[in-house]
Design an enzyme around this catalytic site. Structure first.
Site, PDB file in Angstrom:
ATOM      1  N   ARG A  16       0.652  -1.251  -0.044  1.00 20.37           N
ATOM      2  CA  ARG A  16       0.120   0.119   0.057  1.00 20.37           C
ATOM      3  C   ARG A  16       0.808   1.187   0.052  1.00 20.37           C
ATOM      4  NH1 ARG A  16      -4.131  -0.233   4.492  1.00 20.37           N
ATOM      5  NH2 ARG A  16      -2.924  -1.765   5.546  1.00 20.37           N
ATOM      6  N   THR A  91       3.480 -14.642  10.182  1.00 17.87           N
ATOM      7  CA  THR A  91       4.396 -13.933  11.153  1.00 17.87           C
ATOM      8  C   THR A  91       5.253 -15.020  12.078  1.00 17.87           C
ATOM      9  OG1 THR A  91       2.351 -13.852  12.518  1.00 17.87           O
ATOM     10  CG2 THR A  91       3.143 -11.791  11.370  1.00 17.87           C
ATOM     11  N   SER A 112       7.783  -5.221  15.056  1.00 13.90           N
ATOM     12  CA  SER A 112       7.663  -4.999  13.667  1.00 13.90           C
ATOM     13  C   SER A 112       8.370  -3.946  13.192  1.00 13.90           C
ATOM     14  CB  SER A 112       6.101  -4.574  13.554  1.00 13.90           C
ATOM     15  OG  SER A 112       5.368  -5.888  13.326  1.00 13.90           O
ATOM     16  N   LYS A 380      29.761  30.624   0.841  1.00 13.10           N
ATOM     17  CA  LYS A 380      29.945  29.494   1.009  1.00 13.10           C
ATOM     18  C   LYS A 380      31.658  29.493   1.443  1.00 13.10           C
ATOM     19  CE  LYS A 380      32.224  27.255  -1.676  1.00 13.10           C
ATOM     20  NZ  LYS A 380      33.054  26.811  -2.845  1.00 13.10           N
ATOM     21  N   ASN A 406      32.433  46.400   3.928  1.00 12.49           N
ATOM     22  CA  ASN A 406      31.068  46.626   3.189  1.00 12.49           C
ATOM     23  C   ASN A 406      31.134  45.957   2.013  1.00 12.49           C
ATOM     24  OD1 ASN A 406      28.549  47.416   2.007  1.00 12.49           O
ATOM     25  ND2 ASN A 406      28.426  48.720   4.100  1.00 12.49           N
ATOM     26  N   TYR A 416      36.170  30.329  -9.183  1.00 10.76           N
ATOM     27  CA  TYR A 416      36.300  28.914  -9.859  1.00 10.76           C
ATOM     28  C   TYR A 416      36.734  29.376 -11.152  1.00 10.76           C
ATOM     29  CZ  TYR A 416      34.677  24.484 -11.483  1.00 10.76           C
ATOM     30  OH  TYR A 416      35.027  22.964 -12.076  1.00 10.76           O
ATOM     31  N   SER A 434      29.143  48.357  -5.788  1.00  6.69           N
ATOM     32  CA  SER A 434      28.089  47.475  -6.269  1.00  6.69           C
ATOM     33  C   SER A 434      28.553  46.682  -7.561  1.00  6.69           C
ATOM     34  CB  SER A 434      26.848  48.354  -6.509  1.00  6.69           C
ATOM     35  OG  SER A 434      26.265  48.916  -5.402  1.00  6.69           O
ATOM     36  N   GLY A 452      32.606  50.962  -8.011  1.00  4.81           N
ATOM     37  CA  GLY A 452      31.282  49.969  -8.434  1.00  4.81           C
ATOM     38  C   GLY A 452      31.499  49.529  -9.860  1.00  4.81           C
TER      39      GLY A 452
HETATM   40  C1  UD1 Z   1      -0.551  -9.077  12.705  1.00  3.10           C
HETATM   41  C2  UD1 Z   1      -1.092  -9.867  14.024  1.00  3.10           C
HETATM   42  C3  UD1 Z   1      -2.467  -9.131  14.536  1.00  3.10           C
HETATM   43  C4  UD1 Z   1      -2.128  -7.885  15.023  1.00  3.10           C
HETATM   44  C5  UD1 Z   1      -1.401  -7.114  14.148  1.00  3.10           C
HETATM   45  C6  UD1 Z   1      -1.175  -5.870  14.549  1.00  3.10           C
HETATM   46  C7  UD1 Z   1      -0.477 -12.303  13.233  1.00  3.10           C
HETATM   47  C8  UD1 Z   1      -0.913 -13.454  12.688  1.00  3.10           C
HETATM   48  N1  UD1 Z   1      -1.334 -11.212  13.280  1.00  3.10           N
HETATM   49  O1  UD1 Z   1      -1.541  -8.940  11.872  1.00  3.10           O
HETATM   50  O2  UD1 Z   1      -2.934 -10.033  15.587  1.00  3.10           O
HETATM   51  O3  UD1 Z   1      -3.335  -7.309  15.451  1.00  3.10           O
HETATM   52  O4  UD1 Z   1      -0.409  -7.608  13.522  1.00  3.10           O
HETATM   53  O5  UD1 Z   1      -0.675  -4.837  13.707  1.00  3.10           O
HETATM   54  O6  UD1 Z   1       0.667 -12.051  13.632  1.00  3.10           O
HETATM   55  N2  UD1 Z   1       5.671 -10.079   8.171  1.00  3.10           N
HETATM   56  C9  UD1 Z   1       7.048 -10.990   7.944  1.00  3.10           C
HETATM   57  N3  UD1 Z   1       6.603 -12.234   6.972  1.00  3.10           N
HETATM   58  C10 UD1 Z   1       5.237 -12.786   7.141  1.00  3.10           C
HETATM   59  C11 UD1 Z   1       4.436 -11.828   7.383  1.00  3.10           C
HETATM   60  C12 UD1 Z   1       4.647 -10.515   8.155  1.00  3.10           C
HETATM   61  O7  UD1 Z   1       7.996 -10.471   8.286  1.00  3.10           O
HETATM   62  O8  UD1 Z   1       5.513 -13.636   6.474  1.00  3.10           O
HETATM   63  C13 UD1 Z   1       5.853  -8.852   8.956  1.00  3.10           C
HETATM   64  C14 UD1 Z   1       5.609  -7.604   8.379  1.00  3.10           C
HETATM   65  O9  UD1 Z   1       6.165  -7.138   7.332  1.00  3.10           O
HETATM   66  C15 UD1 Z   1       4.947  -6.682   9.381  1.00  3.10           C
HETATM   67  C16 UD1 Z   1       4.685  -7.616  10.460  1.00  3.10           C
HETATM   68  O10 UD1 Z   1       5.133  -9.015  10.301  1.00  3.10           O
HETATM   69  O11 UD1 Z   1       6.141  -5.885   9.694  1.00  3.10           O
HETATM   70  C17 UD1 Z   1       3.015  -8.016  10.698  1.00  3.10           C
HETATM   71  O12 UD1 Z   1       2.713  -8.514   9.473  1.00  3.10           O
HETATM   72  P1  UD1 Z   1       1.256  -7.811   8.954  1.00  3.10           P
HETATM   73  O13 UD1 Z   1       0.810  -8.722   7.957  1.00  3.10           O
HETATM   74  O14 UD1 Z   1       1.141  -6.591   8.883  1.00  3.10           O
HETATM   75  O15 UD1 Z   1       0.260  -8.557  10.056  1.00  3.10           O
HETATM   76  P2  UD1 Z   1      -1.336  -8.453  10.377  1.00  3.10           P
HETATM   77  O16 UD1 Z   1      -1.903  -9.278   9.396  1.00  3.10           O
HETATM   78  O17 UD1 Z   1      -1.545  -7.052  10.245  1.00  3.10           O
END
Ligand code: UD1
Ligand code: CA
Length: 487
Positions: A16, A91, A112, A380, A406, A416, A434, A452
């Site tokens: 996004r 995650t 995160s 500069k 002045n 340069y 001036s 000047g």
């Molecule tokens: C996650 C939580 C959710 C919480 C929310 C808060 C889980 C399953 N859910 O959801 O409960 O309310 O965060 O913001 O954990 N990331 C990785 N690898 C992956 C997936 C994600 O590194 O495979 C990283 C993302 O880059 C991000 C973080 O983990 O920094 C969270 O991932 P995101 O997809 O935003 O989690 P949510 O689905 O929002």
């Protein structure tokens, strides 16, 4: 004290943001989001941080490797490591990738890479909860940072039993209607002893609405194992707000800047409007944004400070100035729309100096006391001694300017020659008229005057008048060309 290891999830794509730059490298107050998160590790004096990368991994790792030095100022033993998560299967899967690197004797905090504004005190309280310091949980607990949101859409819900004990986190897409009505949500941040975490990770499945390995499923596993699950609930949603879009990034930027503005006002700095104030890191050098102010400093609206800037007692900064890497001494007044950028070499403005409006001070500008630099004057790599003045439309580059000189409107140093830079020396009490061109290298002796319109290529002796321009001639009885009468 139990050693602390931080896991930072930073593999996500950040679709996004609609940007080529990996999301965790987007900047907040001039500093990459991931660096803000690493700063939290530093404040907590963590033993290590493991960053889990995926999308843009090479770029993220290259941009972040130097960050260890910042943390080392808090903890010399600090180690920064990276692990790759490819593909991204959730995650829970992300944390599984870090497991081989994770030591078992520590406390793990999961953060995160896109949540920049969590306060160290909040994390300290969460860590204390996981280490069994509170609630008589001596063998450790799974501690979740939670927050109540008016609109919990999209977040994992904190499901409690009748007695109020946390039973599970249910992701929005998997939640029932009744569960979706719960407004307490998981922030994405938790703390847990590493020895408890490892076995749970091996038991995660992807049998859910998104087909992902959810880290949040460890909650139900902890409950099944009889390990206490504690929710540390905060009310400040900003501390757990993530960046997913340019709009959210801008919202957090304003919140962060407002915090900085309030901190300065608490020290006595008078900001005309704290909502129109910015202090940023210098992305060119990584120098941290720091504004060091004496007493009775006043800053008008719309100013941007970058890197380290020092403002002495009573300094006034007019509206819409951009000031980077500069030291401005007591009593100086910087009028509106002035641009000061010291880059690496720095800029120094002397006591009681008057600068601008619309002035430009570049690296190596060193101005003495009561120096006046007026509109559309560029300086500069030049030193101006006390009381020197260049008030209108002028350029001073690679010049040494004496006291009380002045320097006339429209005059420039031709420093340069197309290949090399040369110095111009203007000794004390010189008057440059001036529209002069001083072709460097050149010296104008003390007390000399340059007429000047002169293009000066030879040294002007002290006290002399130097004039170097076409002599004025008069053609008497001169008749201007006239239009011929129409036939
Ligand atoms: C996650 C939580 C959710 C919480 C929310 C808060 C889980 C399953 N859910 O959801 O409960 O309310 O965060 O913001 O954990 N990331 C990785 N690898 C992956 C997936 C994600 O590194 O495979 C990283 C993302 O880059 C991000 C973080 O983990 O920094 C969270 O991932 P995101 O997809 O935003 O989690 P949510 O689905 O929002
Ligand atoms: Ca997700």
């Amino acid at each position: 004290m139990t050693p602390l290891d931080i896991l930072i999830m930073a593999a996500g794509k950040g679709t996004r943001m609609k940007s080529r730059l990996p999301k965790v490298l987007q900047r907040l107050a001039g500093r990459p989001l991931l660096q803000h998160v690493l700063d939290q590790a530093a404040h907590l004096q963590a033993r290590s941080a493991i960053v889990i990368t995926g999308h843009g991994a090479m770029e993220v790792e290259a941009a972040t490797a130097g960050a260890a030095s910042v943390s080392a100022t808090f903890n010399p033993e600090f180690e920064l490591a990276f692990v790759r998560q490819e593909p991204q299967l959730g995650t829970g899967h992300a944390v599984q990738q870090a497991l081989p690197q994770l030591r078992t004797d520590g406390t793990v905090v999961v953060l995160s890479g896109d949540v920049p504004l969590t306060q160290p005190d909040t994390l300290r309280a969460l860590i204390a909860a996981s280490e069994g310091v509170i609630d008589d949980v001596y063998d450790g607990a799974l501690a979740l940072l939670t927050v109540t949101l008016p609109d919990p859409t999209g977040y994992g819900r904190i499901v409690r039993n009748a007695a109020g004990a946390v039973q599970a986190i249910v992701e929005h897409k998997d939640a029932s209607e009744a569960q979706r009505a719960i407004t307490e949500v998981y922030s994405g941040i938790l703390a847990v002893p590493a020895r408890l975490l490892a076995p749970w990770l091996g038991r995660l499945t992807n049998h859910n609405a998104q087909g992902e390995y959810y880290l949040t499923d460890i909650v139900a596993l902890a409950v099944a194992d009889g390990v206490p699950v504690l929710a540390h609930r905060i009310s400040d949603a900003l501390q757990v707000a993530g960046v997913n879009s340019p709009v959210q990034l801008a919202e957090l930027e304003r919140a962060y800047q407002l915090r900085q503005a309030h901190a300065l006002m608490e020290q006595g700095v008078r900001l005309a409007d704290p909502a129109r104030f910015d202090l940023r890191d210098d992305p060119r050098t990584g120098v941290r944004g720091a504004l060091v102010c004496g007493q009775d400093v006043e800053i008008d609206v719309g100013c941007i400070f970058t890197g380290r800037v020092e403002l002495g007692e009573g300094v006034q900064i007019g509206a819409h100035c951009c000031i980077a890497n500069a030291v401005i001494a007591a009593g100086a007044v910087i009028h509106p729309y002035t641009h000061i950028d010291g880059e690496q070499a720095g800029v120094a403005v002397g006591e009681g100096a008057l600068i601008g409006p619309f002035a430009r001070l570049r690296p190596g500008a060193q101005l003495g006391r009561a120096v006046h630099i007026g509109n559309f004057v560029e300086v500069k790599n030049s030193t101006l001694a006390d009381g020197a003045k260049a008030n209108h439309l002028a350029y001073l580059g690679d010049a040494t300017v004496g006291e009380r000189v002045n320097y006339g409107a429209g005059s420039i140093t031709a420093n340069y020659d197309g290949a090399n830079k040369h110095r111009t020396v203007i000794e004390a009490d010189v008057h440059i008229g001036s529209n002069c061109v001083l072709v460097a290298p050149i010296t104008i002796g003390a007390g000399a005057t340059v007429g000047g319109g002169s293009t000066v290529t030879k040294a002007v002796p002290a006290g002399a008048l130097g004039v170097a321009r076409g002599k004025q001639v008069h053609l008497t009885n001169w008749t201007r060309p006239a239009k011929l009468p129409k036939p």
